[in-house]
Scaffold this motif. Structure first.
Motif, PDB file in Angstrom:
ATOM      1  N   ASP A  44      -2.670  -2.669 -13.017  1.00  0.00           N
ATOM      2  CA  ASP A  44      -3.100  -1.295 -12.776  1.00  0.00           C
ATOM      3  C   ASP A  44      -3.341  -1.036 -11.292  1.00  0.00           C
ATOM      4  OD1 ASP A  44      -4.215   1.188 -14.296  1.00  0.00           O
ATOM      5  OD2 ASP A  44      -5.680   0.746 -12.735  1.00  0.00           O
ATOM      6  N   VAL A  45      -2.809   0.093 -10.795  1.00  0.00           N
ATOM      7  CA  VAL A  45      -3.124   0.539  -9.433  1.00  0.00           C
ATOM      8  C   VAL A  45      -3.590   1.988  -9.549  1.00  0.00           C
ATOM      9  CG1 VAL A  45      -2.290   0.868  -7.072  1.00  0.00           C
ATOM     10  CG2 VAL A  45      -1.315  -0.950  -8.464  1.00  0.00           C
ATOM     11  N   SER A  46      -4.875   2.201  -9.558  1.00  0.00           N
ATOM     12  CA  SER A  46      -5.440   3.536  -9.789  1.00  0.00           C
ATOM     13  C   SER A  46      -6.601   3.807  -8.846  1.00  0.00           C
ATOM     14  CB  SER A  46      -5.979   3.646 -11.220  1.00  0.00           C
ATOM     15  OG  SER A  46      -4.963   3.445 -12.161  1.00  0.00           O
ATOM     16  N   GLN A 109       6.932  -0.741  -9.811  1.00  0.00           N
ATOM     17  CA  GLN A 109       6.666  -1.717  -8.771  1.00  0.00           C
ATOM     18  C   GLN A 109       5.964  -1.080  -7.587  1.00  0.00           C
ATOM     19  OE1 GLN A 109       9.928  -3.763  -6.757  1.00  0.00           O
ATOM     20  NE2 GLN A 109       8.623  -5.551  -6.531  1.00  0.00           N
ATOM     21  N   CYS A 110       4.815  -1.594  -7.250  1.00  0.00           N
ATOM     22  CA  CYS A 110       4.102  -1.142  -6.051  1.00  0.00           C
ATOM     23  C   CYS A 110       4.790  -1.763  -4.841  1.00  0.00           C
ATOM     24  CB  CYS A 110       2.645  -1.588  -6.120  1.00  0.00           C
ATOM     25  SG  CYS A 110       1.677  -1.036  -4.701  1.00  0.00           S
ATOM     26  N   ASN A 111       4.972  -0.989  -3.786  1.00  0.00           N
ATOM     27  CA  ASN A 111       5.618  -1.567  -2.599  1.00  0.00           C
ATOM     28  C   ASN A 111       4.697  -2.521  -1.849  1.00  0.00           C
ATOM     29  OD1 ASN A 111       4.040   0.633  -1.919  1.00  0.00           O
ATOM     30  ND2 ASN A 111       5.196   1.090  -0.071  1.00  0.00           N
ATOM     31  N   ASN A 112       3.438  -2.584  -2.267  1.00  0.00           N
ATOM     32  CA  ASN A 112       2.490  -3.491  -1.594  1.00  0.00           C
ATOM     33  C   ASN A 112       2.131  -4.705  -2.436  1.00  0.00           C
ATOM     34  OD1 ASN A 112       2.193  -1.894   0.777  1.00  0.00           O
ATOM     35  ND2 ASN A 112       0.993  -0.459  -0.423  1.00  0.00           N
ATOM     36  N   GLY A 204       6.208   2.602  -7.022  1.00  0.00           N
ATOM     37  CA  GLY A 204       5.203   3.177  -7.919  1.00  0.00           C
ATOM     38  C   GLY A 204       4.471   4.412  -7.404  1.00  0.00           C
ATOM     39  N   PHE A 205       4.289   4.509  -6.098  1.00  0.00           N
ATOM     40  CA  PHE A 205       3.420   5.587  -5.586  1.00  0.00           C
ATOM     41  C   PHE A 205       3.995   6.979  -5.791  1.00  0.00           C
ATOM     42  CE2 PHE A 205       6.013   4.349  -1.956  1.00  0.00           C
ATOM     43  CZ  PHE A 205       6.366   5.572  -1.392  1.00  0.00           C
ATOM     44  N   LYS A 206       5.300   7.099  -6.112  1.00  0.00           N
ATOM     45  CA  LYS A 206       5.861   8.424  -6.414  1.00  0.00           C
ATOM     46  C   LYS A 206       5.601   8.797  -7.874  1.00  0.00           C
ATOM     47  CE  LYS A 206       8.465   9.337  -2.585  1.00  0.00           C
ATOM     48  NZ  LYS A 206       8.037  10.360  -1.625  1.00  0.00           N
ATOM     49  N   THR A 225       0.066  10.401  -0.146  1.00  0.00           N
ATOM     50  CA  THR A 225      -1.096   9.572   0.187  1.00  0.00           C
ATOM     51  C   THR A 225      -0.609   8.263   0.822  1.00  0.00           C
ATOM     52  OG1 THR A 225      -2.326  10.514  -1.648  1.00  0.00           O
ATOM     53  CG2 THR A 225      -3.118   8.404  -0.804  1.00  0.00           C
ATOM     54  N   TYR A 226       0.470   7.702   0.290  1.00  0.00           N
ATOM     55  CA  TYR A 226       0.990   6.437   0.819  1.00  0.00           C
ATOM     56  C   TYR A 226       1.604   6.596   2.209  1.00  0.00           C
ATOM     57  CZ  TYR A 226       0.304   2.668  -2.539  1.00  0.00           C
ATOM     58  OH  TYR A 226      -0.236   1.657  -3.294  1.00  0.00           O
ATOM     59  N   ALA A 227       2.177   7.774   2.523  1.00  0.00           N
ATOM     60  CA  ALA A 227       2.724   7.991   3.872  1.00  0.00           C
ATOM     61  C   ALA A 227       1.582   7.965   4.873  1.00  0.00           C
ATOM     62  CB  ALA A 227       3.453   9.324   3.940  1.00  0.00           C
TER      63      ALA A 227
END
Ligand code: MTE
Ligand code: MO
Length: 311
Positions: A44-46, A109-112, A204-206, A225-227
């Protein structure tokens, strides 16, 4: 040289899956993981405090995070114009899905974070089909969108897409869609339900969870937010392979070793996954170690998608 599998061929064949290798192969390899990750078993990334999926009772209703209360608003700002701003209910979205539904196998997939968080079969309605309900769209260059964020502007998790990325996709691929099912079931709150954005080619962030608002804008810059947090806001999924376990393990000499992992098929496609077994020198392998020059790489087996999809 075997042909490279493009991302869309991989998707058509249902591969974004596992690979396995053996130091001494005598039996066919078994995939090391389930092809579809159960909805509650994703990593989870929330953001959020409290996180939206911890809300219950009246707070959950007030947040409009139940199928009965959920609403999506599509509006336009500045020079961008739409003929009819849209307020869409969950029932209206799923009714559209009956005739215009799409399905897509996507690894989140999270880029981080290296390993994909999970892989699922996502179902929903293309965002461009919803824009069609808004009538002619004029002067829109981007879409900004976000989900429920506890009414605190600091907690907002936002993403954006160029209008062309919403309208078009390469043959065999899908443009972004609003998903309301995962692995054949309603998307649970913990995975971003009732409705989540899914952007097939993106990290994932999109794929914003608890989606509620879409704004068409004439602005051309990404406000993700990620940019703002130092990431490439347009990062396309990369091709990469990851071990299931990265723990240092010891194996008895002379016996077969099984190595499992996951290959992510990104923009450059995937030709094969290779592994290299080297003698333990006791020293850490650095990027400039001469051993790289004489490394013996062997192809791993890419596990096929399940034969039986009935489950
Ligand atoms: N509303 C909201 N959506 C979000 C996030 C978030 O924090 N809030 N995180 C994003 C990021 S960075 C990733 S990698 C994925 C993770 O999806 P998962 O939690 O379903 O595995 O959700 C995306 N969608
Ligand atoms: Mo992420």
């Amino acid at each position: 040289m075997p042909p490279r599998i493009s991302r869309r061929d991989a998707l058509l064949a249902g591969i974004a899956g596992s690979f396995a290798g053996r130091a001494a192969a005598e039996k066919p390899v078994e995939p090391g993981r389930k092809f579809l990750t159960p909805a509650t078993k994703f990593e989870d990334v929330s953001r959020g405090n409290p996180v939206p999926h911890s809300l219950t009772g009246q707070a959950l209703l007030d947040a409009k995070l139940t199928p009965e209360t959920w609403q999506l608003e599509i509006v336009a700002e500045d020079k961008a114009k739409i003929a009819k701003p849209l307020t869409l209910s969950f029932a209206e979205l799923t009714a559209l899905g009956k005739t215009k539904g799409v399905r897509y196998l996507k690894a989140m997939q999270c880029n981080n974070i290296p390993q994909p968080l999970g892989q699922g079969l996502w179902e929903g309605v293309l965002l461009r089909d919803l824009l069609e309900l808004c009538g002619p769209v004029e002067e829109a260059r981007r879409l900004f969108y976000w989900g429920f964020h506890n009414n605190d502007p600091k907690q907002i998790f936002r993403s954006s897409l160029a209008i062309n990325q919403v309208l078009d996709a390469a043959p065999g691929d899908l443009p972004p869609f609003l998903a309301y099912k995962l692995n054949g079931e309603p998307i649970p709150l913990v995975r971003g339900g009732p409705v989540r954005m899914v952007v097939p080619w993106a990290h994932g962030f999109k794929s914003v969870k608890w989606l509620q608002k879409i704004v068409l804008t004439n602005k051309y810059d990404a406000n993700d937010t990620y940019a703002l947090a130092g990431n490439d806001p347009e990062s396309y999924l990369k091709t990469a392979a990851y071990f299931d376990s990265t723990k240092a393990e010891k194996f008895p000499a002379g016996k077969a070793i099984k190595i499992n992992g996951t290959a992510m098929v990104g923009l450059p496609g995937l030709e094969r996954v290779e592994y290299w077994l080297r003698a333990d020198t006791g020293a850490k392998l650095t990027a400039t170690d001469p051993a790289w020059k004489t490394a013996e790489w062997k192809p791993a087996t890419i596990a096929p998608p399940p034969k039986d999809w009935s489950a």
